[in-house]
Design a protein around this motif. Structure first.
Motif, PDB file in Angstrom:
ATOM      1  N   ASP A 164     -18.852   2.771   8.965  1.00  0.00           N
ATOM      2  CA  ASP A 164     -20.180   3.967   9.932  1.00  0.00           C
ATOM      3  C   ASP A 164     -20.269   5.291   9.504  1.00  0.00           C
ATOM      4  N   GLY A 165     -18.591   5.675   9.440  1.00  0.00           N
ATOM      5  CA  GLY A 165     -18.638   6.641   7.926  1.00  0.00           C
ATOM      6  C   GLY A 165     -17.904   7.684   9.282  1.00  0.00           C
ATOM      7  N   LYS A 166     -18.064   7.455  10.933  1.00  0.00           N
ATOM      8  CA  LYS A 166     -16.694   7.819  11.460  1.00  0.00           C
ATOM      9  C   LYS A 166     -15.732   8.065  10.910  1.00  0.00           C
ATOM     10  N   ALA A 167     -14.630   9.083  11.723  1.00  0.00           N
ATOM     11  CA  ALA A 167     -13.395   9.325  11.365  1.00  0.00           C
ATOM     12  C   ALA A 167     -12.529   8.532  13.032  1.00  0.00           C
ATOM     13  N   VAL A 168     -12.060   7.414  12.941  1.00  0.00           N
ATOM     14  CA  VAL A 168     -10.238   6.565  14.238  1.00  0.00           C
ATOM     15  C   VAL A 168      -9.661   7.090  13.296  1.00  0.00           C
ATOM     16  N   ILE A 169      -8.571   6.780  14.496  1.00  0.00           N
ATOM     17  CA  ILE A 169      -7.192   7.561  14.447  1.00  0.00           C
ATOM     18  C   ILE A 169      -6.478   5.988  14.452  1.00  0.00           C
ATOM     19  N   ARG A 170      -5.231   5.613  13.356  1.00  0.00           N
ATOM     20  CA  ARG A 170      -4.733   4.112  13.464  1.00  0.00           C
ATOM     21  C   ARG A 170      -3.295   4.289  13.040  1.00  0.00           C
ATOM     22  N   THR A 171      -2.295   3.114  13.683  1.00  0.00           N
ATOM     23  CA  THR A 171      -1.330   3.864  14.139  1.00  0.00           C
ATOM     24  C   THR A 171      -0.827   3.184  13.678  1.00  0.00           C
ATOM     25  N   LEU A 172       0.206   3.166  12.324  1.00  0.00           N
ATOM     26  CA  LEU A 172       1.482   3.370  11.219  1.00  0.00           C
ATOM     27  C   LEU A 172       2.207   2.270  11.337  1.00  0.00           C
ATOM     28  N   GLU A 173       2.748   1.263  10.368  1.00  0.00           N
ATOM     29  CA  GLU A 173       4.125   1.099  10.419  1.00  0.00           C
ATOM     30  C   GLU A 173       4.777   1.010   8.813  1.00  0.00           C
ATOM     31  N   LEU A 174       5.971   2.364   8.820  1.00  0.00           N
ATOM     32  CA  LEU A 174       6.400   2.566   7.591  1.00  0.00           C
ATOM     33  C   LEU A 174       7.148   1.911   7.052  1.00  0.00           C
ATOM     34  N   ASP A 175       7.895   1.455   5.639  1.00  0.00           N
ATOM     35  CA  ASP A 175       8.845   0.987   5.623  1.00  0.00           C
ATOM     36  C   ASP A 175       9.820   2.305   4.306  1.00  0.00           C
ATOM     37  N   GLY A 176       9.891   3.602   4.343  1.00  0.00           N
ATOM     38  CA  GLY A 176      10.519   4.421   3.609  1.00  0.00           C
ATOM     39  C   GLY A 176       9.640   4.642   2.786  1.00  0.00           C
ATOM     40  N   SER A 177      10.100   5.847   1.873  1.00  0.00           N
ATOM     41  CA  SER A 177       8.799   5.986   0.532  1.00  0.00           C
ATOM     42  C   SER A 177       9.773   6.110  -0.786  1.00  0.00           C
ATOM     43  N   VAL A 178       8.801   6.447  -1.474  1.00  0.00           N
ATOM     44  CA  VAL A 178       9.075   6.143  -3.387  1.00  0.00           C
ATOM     45  C   VAL A 178       8.348   7.123  -3.695  1.00  0.00           C
ATOM     46  N   ASP A 179       8.515   7.629  -4.794  1.00  0.00           N
ATOM     47  CA  ASP A 179       7.615   9.039  -6.052  1.00  0.00           C
ATOM     48  C   ASP A 179       7.027   9.713  -4.480  1.00  0.00           C
ATOM     49  N   ARG A 180       7.709  10.304  -3.483  1.00  0.00           N
ATOM     50  CA  ARG A 180       7.260  11.526  -2.931  1.00  0.00           C
ATOM     51  C   ARG A 180       5.452  10.495  -2.560  1.00  0.00           C
ATOM     52  N   PRO A 193       0.356  -0.860   0.020  1.00  0.00           N
ATOM     53  CA  PRO A 193      -0.169   0.181   0.119  1.00  0.00           C
ATOM     54  C   PRO A 193       0.344   1.149  -0.269  1.00  0.00           C
ATOM     55  N   LEU A 194       0.586   2.042  -0.890  1.00  0.00           N
ATOM     56  CA  LEU A 194       0.992   3.661  -0.677  1.00  0.00           C
ATOM     57  C   LEU A 194      -0.068   5.041  -0.246  1.00  0.00           C
ATOM     58  N   LEU A 195       0.820   6.248   0.353  1.00  0.00           N
ATOM     59  CA  LEU A 195      -0.277   7.262   1.107  1.00  0.00           C
ATOM     60  C   LEU A 195       0.592   8.203  -0.059  1.00  0.00           C
ATOM     61  N   PRO A 196      -0.284   9.026  -0.132  1.00  0.00           N
ATOM     62  CA  PRO A 196       1.010  10.363   0.563  1.00  0.00           C
ATOM     63  C   PRO A 196       0.964  10.922   1.372  1.00  0.00           C
ATOM     64  N   GLN A 197       2.014  11.578   1.574  1.00  0.00           N
ATOM     65  CA  GLN A 197       2.558  12.041   2.449  1.00  0.00           C
ATOM     66  C   GLN A 197       2.135  13.136   3.299  1.00  0.00           C
ATOM     67  N   GLN A 198       1.173  13.677   2.663  1.00  0.00           N
ATOM     68  CA  GLN A 198      -0.257  14.610   3.489  1.00  0.00           C
ATOM     69  C   GLN A 198      -0.577  14.003   4.341  1.00  0.00           C
ATOM     70  N   ALA A 199      -1.152  12.503   4.068  1.00  0.00           N
ATOM     71  CA  ALA A 199      -2.318  11.612   4.565  1.00  0.00           C
ATOM     72  C   ALA A 199      -1.314  10.780   5.906  1.00  0.00           C
ATOM     73  N   VAL A 200      -0.145  10.969   6.062  1.00  0.00           N
ATOM     74  CA  VAL A 200       0.263  10.368   7.452  1.00  0.00           C
ATOM     75  C   VAL A 200       0.693  11.755   7.958  1.00  0.00           C
ATOM     76  N   LEU A 201       0.668  11.223   9.739  1.00  0.00           N
ATOM     77  CA  LEU A 201       1.303  12.349  10.410  1.00  0.00           C
ATOM     78  C   LEU A 201       1.676  11.761  11.570  1.00  0.00           C
ATOM     79  N   ARG A 202       2.553  12.359  12.430  1.00  0.00           N
ATOM     80  CA  ARG A 202       3.071  12.435  13.340  1.00  0.00           C
ATOM     81  C   ARG A 202       2.443  12.742  15.212  1.00  0.00           C
ATOM     82  N   SER A 203       3.166  11.987  15.921  1.00  0.00           N
ATOM     83  CA  SER A 203       2.345  12.447  16.990  1.00  0.00           C
ATOM     84  C   SER A 203       3.676  12.893  18.139  1.00  0.00           C
TER      85      SER A 203
END
Length: 382
Positions: A317-333, A294-304
């Motif tokens: 249900d159409g509600k916003a929830v926080i999900r913790t992510l584990e990243l593996d570097g970046s490619v093409d921004r 999976p790839l995500l745009p850089q502005q979609a990932v936040l840091r605490s």
């Protein structure tokens, strides 16, 4: 009487105020709008951009194989030369004289051989008539063999003298581009000279030598053994990728004991001579074979504040929830997500500042800003 009138007035004012506060209805809470992107696994090829140095495919130092005075330079400096093309002419007069002397010696040896052959035939006829001694009969074959050996030696000397005469014309052993001449007409050259007369480099193909940590070598070799293609992109001195792709070579790999790096050699076609020996370039070396992630745009990932990466995800249900992510570097921004997301989930890209945990949101498809749109925004801001 006045006190009663004041009390009644105050009560009326308080009644009107209470009525005004309770009559309007509380407005409904506004649902925030956010831009989202749907998570999907994409084919990801991770590359390492490494510094490399160009080396010629083959390099030949032009040296004199006979000693003498250089009479002519027979090439244009910096030009392309063919294999076997004459480059320098050493004075051949002495070598021609040696050839003539060796030729005369060969003729003399052949005459002696002919005389020895006739002598042996004559003694054989006389021996049948018992007209010569046994010693003469025994010496004749030995003298004949000695004459044959003398002819063979004279021929070898003549071949060597002819070879020296041919070496008086110094030729290119390989095809390639010749550098500047390091000797001029009138210079005395010899076999034991430390410096070459010139250098020819074959650069229609070149090597690019890059360094990479030894820990990543195993994945590259495994991908190559499995038949996976490992195209290497070369970025020229102007900062633009070349159209020709490089081929990774795995032979002759050594590990530098000081840095723990390995020197990888990349073979690159160089038909336009864009790459020159000694030039520093960059090479995009693939880190193993491509994978689906999976790839995500850089502005979609936040840091605490504690450094933990997370993103806002819209649940079923159409509600916003926080999900913790584990990243593996970046490619093409874009960030490569190792864990924390599933294909098909919606991740908020824009509007995170308006979100609260468990709050209902309205989603819109996220539209990335094109290069033209970025230029227009930049012009408006200026």
């Amino acid at each position: 009487m006045i006190i009663r009138w004041i009390t009644a007035a105050l009560c009326a004012v308080l009644l009107v105020a209470m009525t005004a506060c309770s009559s309007p209805e509380t407005p409904a809470q506004v649902v925030p709008k956010v831009s989202v992107v749907t998570v999907a696994a994409q084919r990801v090829q991770r590359d390492d951009e490494l510094q490399g140095r160009v080396a010629a495919l083959r390099t030949a130092q032009i040296r004199a194989q006979v000693g003498g005075i250089v009479r002519k330079r027979l090439f244009e400096q910096g030009a392309e030369v063919a294999a076997g093309q004459a480059l320098f002419q050493i004075d051949p007069a002495a070598f021609r004289a040696d050839v003539d002397s060796a030729l005369a010696a060969l003729q003399r040896s052949e005459a002696a051989l002919s005389r020895s052959r006739l002598q042996a035939q004559r003694l054989q006829a006389l021996a049948a008539a018992q007209a010569v001694s046994q010693q003469h009969r025994d010496d004749a074959p030995s003298e004949y063999e000695q004459a044959r050996a003398a002819v063979a030696e004279a021929r070898a000397i003549l071949a060597r003298r002819q070879l020296d005469l041919r070496y008086a014309t110094v030729s290119a052993p390989i095809a390639g581009r010749i550098d500047q001449a390091l000797v001029t007409e009138g210079a005395l050259v010899g076999v034991a000279d430390a410096e070459p007369m010139a250098v020819v480099q074959q650069i229609d193909q070149v090597y690019v030598d890059v360094r990479q940590p030894a820990a990543q070598l195993e994945s590259l070799q495994r991908s190559a053994a499995g038949g996976g293609e490992l195209p290497v992109t070369i970025i020229g001195a102007a900062g633009k990728p070349l159209s020709e792709r490089g081929q990774m070579l795995f032979s002759g790999i050594n590990v530098d004991a000081r840095t723990g790096d390995v020197v990888l050699r990349v073979l690159v076609d160089n038909p336009r001579r864009d790459l020159l020996p000694g030039m520093f370039v960059r090479a995009r070396v693939p880190r193993g074979s491509a994978s689906e992630q999976p790839l995500l745009p850089q502005q979609a990932v936040l840091r605490s504040a504690g450094g933990q990466t997370y993103a806002w995800v819209i649940d079923g249900d159409g509600k916003a929830v926080i999900r913790t992510l584990e990243l593996d570097g970046s490619v093409d921004r874009q960030w490569i997500v190792r864990s924390g997301l599933k294909p098909g989930e919606q991740v908020v890209v824009e509007g995170q500042e308006r979100l609260q945990e468990g709050r209902l949101v309205e989603t819109l498809p996220w539209q990335p800003v094109s290069a033209l749109g970025k230029a227009a925004v930049a012009s408006r801001t200026h």
